[in-house]
Enzyme design. Structure first.
Site, PDB file in Angstrom:
ATOM      1  CB  CYS A   1      -0.869   0.054   1.247  1.00 26.28           C
ATOM      2  SG  CYS A   1      -1.943  -1.359   1.403  1.00 26.28           S
TER       3      CYS A   1
ATOM      4  N   GLY B   1       1.183  -1.644   5.563  1.00 23.51           N
ATOM      5  CA  GLY B   1       1.871  -2.596   6.427  1.00 23.51           C
ATOM      6  C   GLY B   1       1.029  -3.829   6.620  1.00 23.51           C
TER       7      GLY B   1
ATOM      8  CE1 TYR C   1      10.537  -4.592  -8.240  1.00 21.68           C
ATOM      9  CE2 TYR C   1       9.070  -5.100  -6.422  1.00 21.68           C
ATOM     10  CZ  TYR C   1       9.299  -4.986  -7.776  1.00 21.68           C
ATOM     11  OH  TYR C   1       8.294  -5.252  -8.664  1.00 21.68           O
TER      12      TYR C   1
END
Ligand code: SF4
Length: 484
Positions: A16, A118, A257
């Site tokens: 998210c 998270g 990444y």
């Protein structure tokens, strides 16, 4: 090669992105822009909640931000000078509209909207307790657990109720919440996921990454610290530290990444970190070759660092079609089996007859790596060497990143040589853990108190994993199916 190639098929996915602004007349429109800059953190759904001084307004849509929130008719329904938003990639709960955030609930004392990046590692255990006490859940998302904990807190003031709820959570969370008087940003005690504070036109802004501040021209003020709660009102901003102090454990994969390369995370340029990883990798695992090519796009900075350190030309060996959106109709299976290169294709003129070093950010299952190596060979490469800008991914993430079950990971039970053989490369090397830490500006990994979360490489999870320990996977799935 018998399936369409998409480099992102075999990558971990960030769950998210969050964004909020308080006190601006164009709040919802600015949030939509912020979410657009954070689109890489979640493409399945987006939502915005605003408060117009009288009531909360909520729009939640499946799909990309640009498809859902670029229309004047949608933004005009999100009136008010305070708004928060959320991009979603579903790892907890299905991608159905009821799971799309921000979550909103009318609590005693006023409304509360929550946007969460998270994953909670005790959400199932908490949910079971809440359901046993009569709570009725509307979604399968772990974020709704937090809303219920706030609703049932015995504290009287909303900030205290939120703190009371947060102290019961385990796992990773960067939250932006909105009430009728406040916007509140919180990071979990270890600061696993990012959250930054900015300022635009005299108003405070919260965002997952600095690239979302840049898109609206907001000034970066600072990172919200690990374990910090910032409370933003018309009077200004207050900072609280409601948890016991702990060594922060920012997710090292954000640098490898997840985060956009133009973001600054915890004082480090993401691009610079990636380039330095490539330099370290070149020192640890050089190879004689004719060119260094990145796996687009996230392998590019590491490939630049690798190429400059070994002194081999950096070239584009794989070309990406930028015009393949999510709406493109997937070819029928019969056509796919012919090896349709929908998104990526070998740059044959650069590859044929050459010894090629391919630099990628990570290997998860290895399925894409196999296809890429084969694609290089089909294009006439003489040798194909793979260099990976992180250590072998041996463990799953429980902190908001979608990784497969452990036994599906290529590195789960294979040596590097076995992985090389599986993907069909001439050589394969990963950066070492200490090399990764050096690239982050640390002298080495502090083994007794590591500076980052690196659990997907080490299995050393920095929080309790209550749901994993207490509830076998099958049981968790059946609880979710039962709505518990
Ligand atoms: Fe990041 Fe890996 Fe830790 Fe998950 S387990 S938070 S991906 S470092």
């Amino acid at each position: 090669m018998n399936e369409a190639l998409n480099m992102n098929d075999d990558k971990p996915h960030e769950e998210c992105g969050v964004f909020g602004i308080f006190g601006h007349s164009d709040a919802a429109e600015l949030v939509a822009l912020g979410l657009h800059a954070l689109q890489h953190r979640g493409q399945e759904a987006a939502g915005i909640v605003s408060f117009d001084g009288r009531k909360f307004n909520l729009e939640r849509r499946l799909g990309l931000v640009g498809d859902s929130f670029s229309h004047e008719s949608v933004i005009s329904r999100l009136r008010g000078q305070a708004a928060i938003g959320h991009n979603r990639y579903a790892t907890t709960g299905d991608t159905v509209l009821r799971n799309v955030q921000p979550f909103f609930a009318d609590l005693s004392g006023g409304g509360l909207a929550v946007a969460h990046n998270g994953n909670l590692t005790n959400a199932t255990a908490l949910r079971r307790r809440l359901v046993a006490n009569g709570a009725i859940f509307q979604s399968t998302s772990d974020t709704e657990v937090l809303v219920h904990l706030v609703a049932t807190s015995r504290e009287t003031r909303l900030v205290q109720r939120l703190v009371d709820a947060l102290r019961q959570l385990e796992g990773a969370y960067s939250l932006v919440t909105l009430t009728n008087k406040k916007m509140i940003g919180v990071r979990d005690p270890l600061g696993v996921r990012p959250l930054v504070l900015g300022e635009f036109d005299g108003c405070h802004v919260l965002a997952s990454e600095t690239c979302a501040l840049d898109i609206i021209g907001a000034k970066f003020i600072r990172d919200v610290a690990a374990g910090e709660m910032v409370v933003i009102t018309e009077e200004g901003i207050e900072s609280h530290f409601p948890f016991p102090k702990a060594q922060s454990r920012f997710c090292v994969f954000e640098y490898i990444y997840f985060s956009r390369p133009d973001s600054i995370a915890e004082g480090r340029s993401v691009y610079e970190c990636r380039r330095r990883i490539g330099e370290e990798l070149a020192r640890e695992a050089p190879v004689k070759a004719d060119l260094v090519a990145p796996i687009p796009d996230s392998g590019t900075p590491a490939a630049i660092g690798y190429a400059s350190t070994v002194g081999i030309p950096f070239e584009l060996g794989i070309i990406r079609n930028h015009y393949v959106g999510r709406t493109f109709i997937e070819p029928a299976q019969r056509i796919r089996q012919l090896g349709v290169k929908l998104k990526h294709n070998a740059n044959r003129g650069n590859i044929a007859g050459k010894r090629v070093v391919l630099v990628d950010d990570s290997i998860v299952r290895g399925t894409t790596s196999m296809k890429i190596v084969q694609m290089m060979r089909d294009a006439g490469a003489k040798e194909v060497h793979m260099r990976i800008a992180c250590p072998p991914t041996t463990h799953s993430c429980f902190y908001g990143v979608d990784t497969p079950e452990r036994d599906k990971l290529l590195a789960f039970d294979r040596t590097v040589e076995q992985m090389r053989a599986a993907i069909g490369a001439d050589s394969l090397a990963f950066i070492s853990m200490d090399g990764l830490y050096r690239a982050m500006g640390c002298s080495a990994r502090d083994k007794t108190s590591p500076q980052f979360c690196d659990a997907c490489f080490t299995g050393e999870y920095p929080t309790r994993l209550t749901d994993q320990v207490e509830l076998p996977k099958e049981r968790q799935l059946s609880l979710l199916a039962e709505g518990m």
